[in-house]
Write a protein that holds these residues in place. Structure first.
Motif, PDB file in Angstrom:
ATOM      1  N   UNK A 144       0.815  -1.219   0.000  1.00 25.95           N
ATOM      2  CA  UNK A 144       0.000   0.000   0.000  1.00 25.95           C
ATOM      3  C   UNK A 144       0.849   1.270   0.000  1.00 25.95           C
ATOM      4  N   UNK A 145       2.134   1.148   0.302  1.00 24.98           N
ATOM      5  CA  UNK A 145       3.007   2.323   0.300  1.00 24.98           C
ATOM      6  C   UNK A 145       3.519   2.619  -1.096  1.00 24.98           C
ATOM      7  N   UNK A 146       3.558   3.906  -1.449  1.00 25.29           N
ATOM      8  CA  UNK A 146       4.040   4.328  -2.767  1.00 25.29           C
ATOM      9  C   UNK A 146       5.550   4.455  -2.749  1.00 25.29           C
ATOM     10  N   UNK A 147       6.218   3.878  -3.743  1.00 26.54           N
ATOM     11  CA  UNK A 147       7.630   4.162  -3.977  1.00 26.54           C
ATOM     12  C   UNK A 147       7.779   4.607  -5.426  1.00 26.54           C
ATOM     13  N   UNK A 148       8.778   5.407  -5.736  1.00 27.36           N
ATOM     14  CA  UNK A 148       8.942   5.902  -7.107  1.00 27.36           C
ATOM     15  C   UNK A 148       9.153   4.806  -8.141  1.00 27.36           C
ATOM     16  N   UNK A 149       9.575   3.612  -7.708  1.00 29.23           N
ATOM     17  CA  UNK A 149       9.825   2.537  -8.671  1.00 29.23           C
ATOM     18  C   UNK A 149       8.662   1.552  -8.756  1.00 29.23           C
ATOM     19  N   UNK A 150       8.048   1.223  -7.629  1.00 25.67           N
ATOM     20  CA  UNK A 150       6.918   0.297  -7.639  1.00 25.67           C
ATOM     21  C   UNK A 150       5.695   0.950  -8.274  1.00 25.67           C
ATOM     22  N   UNK A 151       5.430   2.219  -7.930  1.00 26.49           N
ATOM     23  CA  UNK A 151       4.213   2.888  -8.386  1.00 26.49           C
ATOM     24  C   UNK A 151       4.012   2.896  -9.896  1.00 26.49           C
ATOM     25  N   UNK A 152       4.978   3.356 -10.680  1.00 24.91           N
ATOM     26  CA  UNK A 152       4.781   3.409 -12.136  1.00 24.91           C
ATOM     27  C   UNK A 152       4.565   2.039 -12.768  1.00 24.91           C
ATOM     28  N   UNK A 153       5.362   1.045 -12.381  1.00 20.96           N
ATOM     29  CA  UNK A 153       5.200  -0.279 -12.982  1.00 20.96           C
ATOM     30  C   UNK A 153       3.877  -0.902 -12.575  1.00 20.96           C
ATOM     31  N   UNK A 154       3.493  -0.727 -11.315  1.00 21.72           N
ATOM     32  CA  UNK A 154       2.217  -1.273 -10.850  1.00 21.72           C
ATOM     33  C   UNK A 154       1.051  -0.588 -11.556  1.00 21.72           C
TER      34      UNK A 154
END
Length: 239
Positions: free
Chosen positions: A136-146
């Motif tokens: 549930x936490x946003x990271x700059x790398x996980x967010x775009x790919x997800x």
């Protein structure tokens, strides 16, 4: 297995693998493994593989539950809004392109990390909850790919197919966690190689997202899936 899922599932798995290899996740893997097992970094290398693999598996199960739920929701929304699928898909394609550029570092505003509240207790018991917080936490790398994977889930217009796409993403992201737990010493050496190639990882990952977005915006994604569906429908098993 329709043509669209055949095309999208491998992309989702690669997106998960790129997320794992990104500088937002890879350097933190030893810390995650230490936290989910309740062991110090010095003890990880000497710990039995079973405890490490169990902790990693519980952690992966936590974020998998979150991401699959997201995919199910995205696919369900796609089915509900099927009449508006074309314009929404094109808008989401533009968003995917922006996220791809952000992944490569060209959109500074999307490089922030959002952290959730208090962490669960360290150890195997808290491992699934830590995975949920990771999801549930946003990271700059996980967010775009997800986000790109959830866009593809929306275009599937099916809750089940959206869940399968998210599961493919989680396999790409989660399997390396488990493998790192099973071969901790060797994994540290492999991580060093990946760290030296971070710029390449980010360019390849961001370029893949931009390409997916462009296919969605131009409608070529639909053309590709139609072609795959016609190819699959003409396949006849030997037996």
């Amino acid at each position: 297995m329709g043509g669209s899922l055949v095309a999208a599932a491998p992309l989702a798995a690669v997106a998960g693998l790129v997320s794992f290899a990104s500088p937002c996740v890879l350097p933190l893997v030893p810390g995650y493994l230490s936290y989910v097992t309740g062991l110090s970094g010095a003890d990880l290398a000497d710990e039995r593989r079973g405890r490490l693999a169990l902790g990693a598996g519980l952690f992966v199960a936590g974020f998998t539950a979150v991401f699959v739920a997201m995919g199910t929701l995205a696919g369900g929304l796609g089915r509900w809004l099927a009449v508006y699928e074309d314009p929404i898909t094109r808008v989401l394609g533009v968003v995917t392109i922006v996220f791809g550029l952000a992944f490569m570092g060209f959109v500074p505003g999307l490089q922030r990390t959002f952290k959730t509240g208090r962490l669960p207790a360290a150890g195997l018991v808290g491992a699934p909850l830590l995975g949920v917080l990771f999801g549930v936490g946003w990271t700059p790398c996980i967010g775009p790919t997800l986000a790109a994977v959830q866009t593809l889930s929306f275009t599937e217009a099916s809750a089940g197919r959206g869940a399968l796409l998210s599961l493919a993403y989680c396999a790409g992201l989660g399997l390396p966690f488990v493998l790192a737990a099973l071969a901790y010493r060797r994994a540290l050496g492999a991580f060093g190689v990946l760290r030296r190639h971070y710029p390449l990882v980010m360019r390849v990952g961001g370029g893949m997202l931009v390409l997916i977005g462009a296919l969605l915006v131009t409608g070529l994604w639909n053309d590709l899936t139609i072609e795959l569906k016609s190819w699959i429908s003409g396949f006849e098993p030997v037996i």
